[in-house]
Every structure is written in structure tokens, then in C-alpha cells.
Design an enzyme around this catalytic site. Structure first.
Site, PDB file in Angstrom:
ATOM      1  N   ASN A 287     -10.445  -3.222   1.822  1.00 28.34           N
ATOM      2  CA  ASN A 287     -10.023  -3.291   0.429  1.00 28.34           C
ATOM      3  C   ASN A 287     -11.225  -3.059  -0.474  1.00 28.34           C
ATOM      4  O   ASN A 287     -12.371  -3.038  -0.007  1.00 28.34           O
ATOM      5  CB  ASN A 287      -9.416  -4.662   0.112  1.00 28.34           C
ATOM      6  CG  ASN A 287      -8.039  -4.863   0.715  1.00 28.34           C
ATOM      7  OD1 ASN A 287      -7.301  -3.901   0.920  1.00 28.34           O
ATOM      8  ND2 ASN A 287      -7.684  -6.100   1.002  1.00 28.34           N
TER       9      ASN A 287
ATOM     10  N   HIS B  55       0.826  -1.216   0.000  1.00 27.02           N
ATOM     11  CA  HIS B  55       0.000   0.000   0.000  1.00 27.02           C
ATOM     12  C   HIS B  55       0.860   1.266   0.000  1.00 27.02           C
ATOM     13  O   HIS B  55       0.484   2.284   0.568  1.00 27.02           O
ATOM     14  CB  HIS B  55      -0.960   0.018   1.191  1.00 27.02           C
ATOM     15  CG  HIS B  55      -1.896  -1.150   1.238  1.00 27.02           C
ATOM     16  ND1 HIS B  55      -2.967  -1.262   0.374  1.00 27.02           N
ATOM     17  CD2 HIS B  55      -1.923  -2.257   2.009  1.00 27.02           C
ATOM     18  CE1 HIS B  55      -3.620  -2.395   0.635  1.00 27.02           C
ATOM     19  NE2 HIS B  55      -2.996  -3.014   1.619  1.00 27.02           N
TER      20      HIS B  55
END
Length: 692
Positions: free
Chosen positions: A147, A74
Site C-alpha cells: 500500500n 482495489h
């Protein structure tokens, strides 16, 4: 000891320490042999993960520190501020104030990111998007760390370092960046078939979103909501975009990454700056332990979802992103999320992936931000009062008054002190735990394929075809044929035989090795798994390219711009150069950009304006390619007046989203509907005839 004897001793030690690579046993960092590298230590097969699991801690502590200072995963993200408003009536499910007080706007900060690539990678890659929200509540910070896909690759946190190592660029050459199309990733998932379901999502259009305003969010794990009566409910969190869900086609994704690698972050920034604030509805699938026990899958398994046919999503509130950060590093880069950050009224489940994340996220922040005081950084700081009694530490900014840095105390009137019975404070749900300490995977986690089949067969025909093509493309990049064959035989065939056969044919593999398994699910089709289930309600923030040359009709240009403004869309006039063009009646038409500098892939539709200048268009290769590319990417096209001849010279076919008219306003409603639909999937076969 002589120098010779010393060297002999060193050589003897090195010789005794060396083990031939073909006979190596996996150990901890201190050499303790690992018997089970697949499962965390837990209390019984479905119980919580235990803190004493030094295998798990040894593995995660090292993993959390593998990158300095960039996030291991990320790393490339974009953030925005906003607020959350709860709907009335949630007190039946939870006592969390931010979910039960519908009169209060709770400040939030959201960060959306890719997983695989580093900070310098491109936006529109095939990847999962992290979608995390920090709620600055009056009871402390709550982080909903999710997510844009409702499931994950693995079932147990002890496998997370292995998965990330496999999907990241390969160590010997640091290739490829921002992609899973390589040997180590497909080797891992083919040997860990629990990833079968997740790969169908990553190969789907969900992994190449059109923009970040049109992605769903999911909490992935099962959590608990606790109400004021101390009644507990299991929940799966969802956040659904009011803008609809949209995607790019693969050819478009490749070109966007080259022509505008910041496309997603630019789009979100521009939308907020223009006042087109993206909005999501926060909801939850709410169910009981008794209900979950009746289903043919385990809700503690993060590779499984709960079909909405079993449990519909209950709306809890909405959140809006309405302010861009003032400084990227101070806010977006330093924000520290953790699923361990919860408030009274919310609690964890025994999901073994979640249990590991509760430790790993905070441990990562300690390493990446360099101090246990990272929660004093403004973007992480609570808006409610906080009193910890903790002092010192690198970068401490909180100046304490008083003598006591311990509890209980008598020197400062015993403040801060524990909450009393009449003060709401966090208490863990008193779940009864019985069982032996084991490294074991519950039998209820054993079915790796039924939900993968459910997902694939729930999609529309074009979505299924995109998944087939994605598997074929990714595996074509895998060098080892045995890995390709294993994916087809061990991963794809149990999902769907037609899927496996298509991919095998594309790669010249033998599908006869397939192991066909029948689905094991009471839900055969789940309609909410398809992108088609989430259409856009309007065309706000959609971008329309208006192509002009000298001699263009100024009246038409003005009509298009006014119509777009009325619909909160954006019409930008593009010409061969950045200089204004002369209209057919000798007016000056201001332009927003050059046609070869503002490519069609960054727009949602194209309009070619009428005027006495068809020869200019016909001789302009850039303009012709613009229309061809719009057609190839299945977007709406409007050809006005003399530009109707484009159909013939470009040899494209008119369909329900290719409009030919002498008056733009006469087709405005149909054009709007075509933009809302985003793509004309019926054109896909014809578009394949268009050169890339």
C-alpha cells in the site's frame, strides 16, 4: 402427511430456527457458534496461523466471493509495465537472484488502486492506494503486494471482512461510494481501536495524492530475507519515488473528482507516453529478531511501523515504469497478485494479517478469474520455465506431453522431479515453533495509540491541521452522535488532546469524556513520516497553464514553452475557445485547450501572458476564476507585464510564489523552485478568504 400438517411442520421449523435479533449468537455459515471472532487460531500468541482454522477459512471464503466479477477491494486500478535493477551487494541479505544479479533487468508489472470504491468511482478520493508489483524473475514470479501507507487498520486477518464491510457503501442504500465518511466505518474503527494509527494516515494528505507517480509504497508486513548461508533477516519493504511525494488540497480533490474523475490514471498514462518514466527506489529496513525483541512494539503487528531512526532504509535497487498496457482488461484487470507468491531468498513472518492474506488472495483469484489456471493468463504467466504436472481445469491452455501427471514416476524418466541439493529451490525458513493452539492476541499487540501519536506529532503544522479538518469533515457525515462522541473520546483523545479538542469543537461534542494516555515510545518524532521529507528533485511532468487572449505576446508564449520543454515540464496554452488567438503582432498562437475545459486543478502552476489586452482578461470571469483557484490551491502564479494589475482586481496577496515581472526569463529559476516545492503552505490562511 396432509398439506396442513406439512405447513405446520414448516412453521414449527422456522419458529425454532428464528432467534430474536437482540439474542443472536454469531455462528459460522453452518451454524457453529463462534466464541472468538477477533483472533485467528495460531501456534502460541506469536506463532503462525494454522490451516485448520475453519472459522477463518469459512469467513474468508465467503468474503472472497462477495463480488462478481469485480474485485471486492482495489477494484479501480491502473497498471504499467517496467523493469527492476538490483544494486550490487545484496547477497549479504538474500539469495534471491533478482535482488543479487545487478547485471539483469527483471521485467515487472505494477498495479496501483484505490480500496473502497468500485471500478466506476473517481480517482482522487480520500483512500488508501494499493501499490503492488509483480516481478517476473528467473526463479518464478514474486509479488510485492503493498500500500502507499506503511500500516493497516487491523491486526488479524479474521477481522478483514468486517473492516471491508464497514468501509464499503452501506448495504441499505449503497452509499457512499469511494468514501469512508459514514456511520459504519467510524463505528467499526471506534470499537476496534487497533485502527487508531491507520486512521491518522487516512486522514492525512497521504490519502489524497497529487498523482500516482509521487506516492510511496510499503510492504506493510514484516517479511524475511534468507541468504545463501541460510541466515535470516527480518525486513520491512519500502519503495520511494524519485519524483518526490506530493498531494492535493481537499478543495482541489473535490473538484478534480468532478472535472476529471480519471485524473490519476490519465496522468500516469500521459507521463509514460511522453517518456517521463516514473522511477522508485526499492529498499528495506533490515533487522534481526534480537533487535526487534528490544523495541516497545511488535514487528508482527501490521498496525505498527519501524521508525527509520531505529532502522534506516537500505537501498536494494530501483524500478522504472516505462510501458503502458496494450489492453486494460487483459492486463490491468486480469493481473492476479498474492503475497503468497515468493521466490527462494524471501520468506514470511508470523504476522497474523499476512498469514490470512496468504490464503485469501489466491482463493479470491480462483473465484474472480474462474479457474485454477489463472496463472496461465499472459499477464500472470512466469517468464521462466514451469512444470507442475497439473492438467485439465477450466481454460487450461498448456499442452502437456508424456504419460505421467504424478510424481514420482518411471514412465517419463521421473520428470519433472524434485530439485536436487545443488539446484536452488525454495525451502521454508526452519523457525522453531512451540506453544499451544490458541485464539489469542499477543500482549505485545495491545498498545494501539503510541504510534498514532508518533505519526501525528511527527508531521508539520499544516499536515496536522489537514488531519484535524479531515476528522472533522468525516465525522460531520456520521449521523449517530454516539459514534462521533466515541471516536473523539476513545480514538482521538488517546492520540493527541489538541486533536481531540479541535474535532470536538467543530462537532459540538464533549471532549471531557476523553481518556488521555501518554505515548509509550522511545522515538518521539520520526522525520520520515512527513511528506516534507520527500521533496521533488525537478519539475519533470509538472503541468503549467499558460492563459492567453487575443493580443497576447507571442514571444512570451514561445519563451515559456521552450523553458518548460528544457525542464521536461509541460506548458499548455489555454484560451477562451479552442480556436487559435491572434498575438499583439498579429501572429497566430496555437492553443492546447479551452480555459473552462482544462481546469486549474489539473495543472501545477498558472502563467498569465502579457499583451495589450488587459480589458479582455478583466471581463473574462473564467480566466479570473482560474487565477483565483490557482491561488486558493497554493500553487505558483506568474503575472507578466500588464497582468500585474490582476493582484488588485482579484484582491489576492503577493507572496514568494506569486511572481510579477515584465520578463518571464528573469524569474525562471525562482518559478522552477516554487513548482518543485509544489505548494506554498504559508499562503493557506490567506487562501481561506478566497471563495470556493
Amino acid at each position: 402427511m396432509s398439506k396442513q400438517n406439512k405447513n405446520e411442520k414448516i412453521q414449527q421449523f422456522e419458529s425454532e430456527s428464528y432467534v430474536d435479533p437482540q439474542h443472536q449468537i454469531l455462528t459460522t455459515s453452518l451454524g457453529v457458534a463462534v466464541k472468538d471472532n477477533q483472533n485467528s487460531l495460531r501456534a502460541d500468541s506469536r506463532g503462525p496461523t494454522l490451516l485448520e482454522d475453519f472459522f477463518l477459512r469459512d469467513k474468508l471464503i465467503h468474503f472472497d466471493r462477495e463480488r462478481i466479477p469485480e474485485r471486492v477491494v482495489h477494484a479501480r486500478g491502473v497498471g504499467a509495465h517496467g523493469y527492476f535493477e538490483a544494486y550490487p551487494g545484496n547477497e549479504k541479505w538474500t539469495k534471491a537472484h533478482f535482488l543479487t544479479n545487478s547485471e539483469r533487468k527483471t521485467p515487472i508489472f505494477a498495479r496501483i488502486s484505490t480500496v473502497q470504491g468500485g471500478r466506476g468511482s473517481a480517482d482522487v478520493v480520500r483512500d488508501v492506494r494499493g501499490f503492488s508489483i509483480k516481478f517476473y524473475t528467473q526463479e518464478g514470479n514474486y509479488d510485492l503486494v503493498g500500500n502507499n501507507i506503511p500500516v493497516f487498520f487491523i491486526q488479524d486477518a479474521i477481522k478483514f471482512p468486517d473492516f471491508v464491510h464497514a468501509v464499503k457503501p452501506e448495504d441499505h442504500n449503497e452509499i457512499p461510494t469511494g468514501q469512508s465518511a459514514h456511520d459504519t466505518f467510524w463505528d467499526f474503527v471506534s470499537l476496534n481501536t487497533e485502527a487508531a494509527h491507520m486512521t491518522t494516515w487516512v486522514m492525512s494528505d497521504r490519502a489524497i495524492p497529487r498523482n500516482l507517480r509521487s506516492i510511496q509504497g510499503f510492504g506493510v508486513h514484516t517479511f524475511r530475507l534468507i541468504n545463501a548461508k541460510n541466515e535470516a533477516f527480518l525486513v520491512k519493504f519500502h519503495w520511494t519515488p524519485k519524483q518526490g511525494v506530493a498531494q492535493v488540497v481537499w478543495d482541489e480533490a473535490l473538484k478534480l473528482n468532478g472535472k476529471d474523475p480519471d485524473f490519476h490514471r490519465r496522468d500516469l498514462w500521459d507521463a509514460i507516453e511522453r517518456g517521463n518514466y516514473p522511477e522508485w527506489e526499492l529498499g528495506a529496513q533490515i533487522f534481526t529478531e534480537e533487535q526487534a525483541a528490544e523495541w516497545d512494539f511488535d514487528v508482527l503487528d501490521p498496525t505498527k511501523l519501524v521508525p527509520e531512526e531505529l532502522v534506516p532504509v537500505t537501498p536494494l535497487g530501483k524500478f522504472i515504469l516505462n510501458r503502458n498496457p496494450d489492453e486494460f482488461f487483459a492486463e490491468t484487470e486480469q493481473v492476479a497478485f498474492s503475497p503468497a507468491n515468493i521466490v527462494p531468498g524471501i520468506d514470511f513472518s508470523n504476522d497474523p494479517l499476512l498469514q490470512g492474506r496468504l490464503f485469501s488472495y489466491t482463493d479470491t483469484h480462483l473465484h474472480r478469474l474462474g479457474t485454477p489456471n489463472f496463472n496461465q493468463i499472459p499477464i500472470n504467466k512466469p517468464v521462466c520455465p514451469f512444470h507442475t504436472n497439473r492438467r485439465g481445469g477450466f481454460a487450461n491452455q498448456h499442452i502437456h506431453k508424456g504419460k505421467a501427471n504424478y510424481e514420482p514416476n518411471s514412465v517419463d524418466s521421473n520428470y519433472p522431479r524434485e530439485a536436487t541439493e545443488d539446484q536452488q529451490a525454495f525451502t521454508s525458513y526452519p523457525e522453531r515453533i512451540e506453544g499451544s493452539k490458541l485464539r489469542i492476541r499477543a500482549e505485545s499487540f495491545a498498545d494501539h495509540f503510541s504510534q498514532a501519536t508518533l505519526h501525528y506529532r511527527s508531521l508539520s503544522t499544516h499536515e496536522q491541521q489537514h488531519i484535524k479538518d479531515a476528522y472533522a469533515f468525516e465525522l460531520s457525515k456520521v449521523q449517530a452522535e454516539e459514534i462521533r462522541q466515541r471516536v473523539v473520546s476513545e480514538l482521538l483523545s488517546p492520540i493527541d488532546q489538541d486533536l481531540a479538542q479541535y474535532v470536538a469543537n467543530e462537532l459540538g461534542l464533549n471532549v471531557e469524556k476523553a481518556k488521555v494516555k501518554s505515548p509509550n515510545s522511545e522515538i518521539i518524532i520520526s522525520k520520515k513520516l512527513s511528506i516534507d521529507a520527500f521533496p521533488a528533485p525537478d519539475i519533470a511532468q509538472r503541468k503549467i497553464a499558460v492563459l492567453v487572449h487575443n493580443g497576447a505576446n507571442a514571444t512570451t508564449v514561445n519563451a515559456i514553452k521552450k523553458w518548460a520543454e528544457q525542464n521536461n515540464a509541460i506548458a499548455e496554452v489555454l484560451a477562451p475557445s479552442a480556436a487559435p488567438v491572434k498575438s499583439s503582432d498579429d501572429q497566430e498562437i496555437a492553443v492546447n485547450g479551452r480555459q473552462n475545459g482544462e481546469p486549474s486543478v489539473t495543472y501545477d502552476a498558472t502563467v498569465v501572458v502579457d499583451g495589450h489586452n488587459f480589458d479582455k482578461f478583466k471581463s473574462d470571469g473564467v480566466a479570473k476564476h482560474y487565477v483565483l483557484e490557482t491561488y486558493k490551491h497554493l500553487k505558483p502564479i506568474v503575472l507578466i507585464g500588464d497582468k500585474s494589475q490582476i493582484i488588485e482586481i482579484l484582491n489576492i496577496k503577493q507572496d514568494e510564489s506569486v511572481f510579477i515581472t515584465d520578463d518571464f526569463l528573469s524569474i525562471q529559476n525562482e518559478f522552477k523552485q516554487a513548482i518543485q516545492q509544489h505548494r506554498n503552505w504559508d499562503r493557506e490562511e490567506a487562501a481561506k478568504e478566497i471563495p470556493a
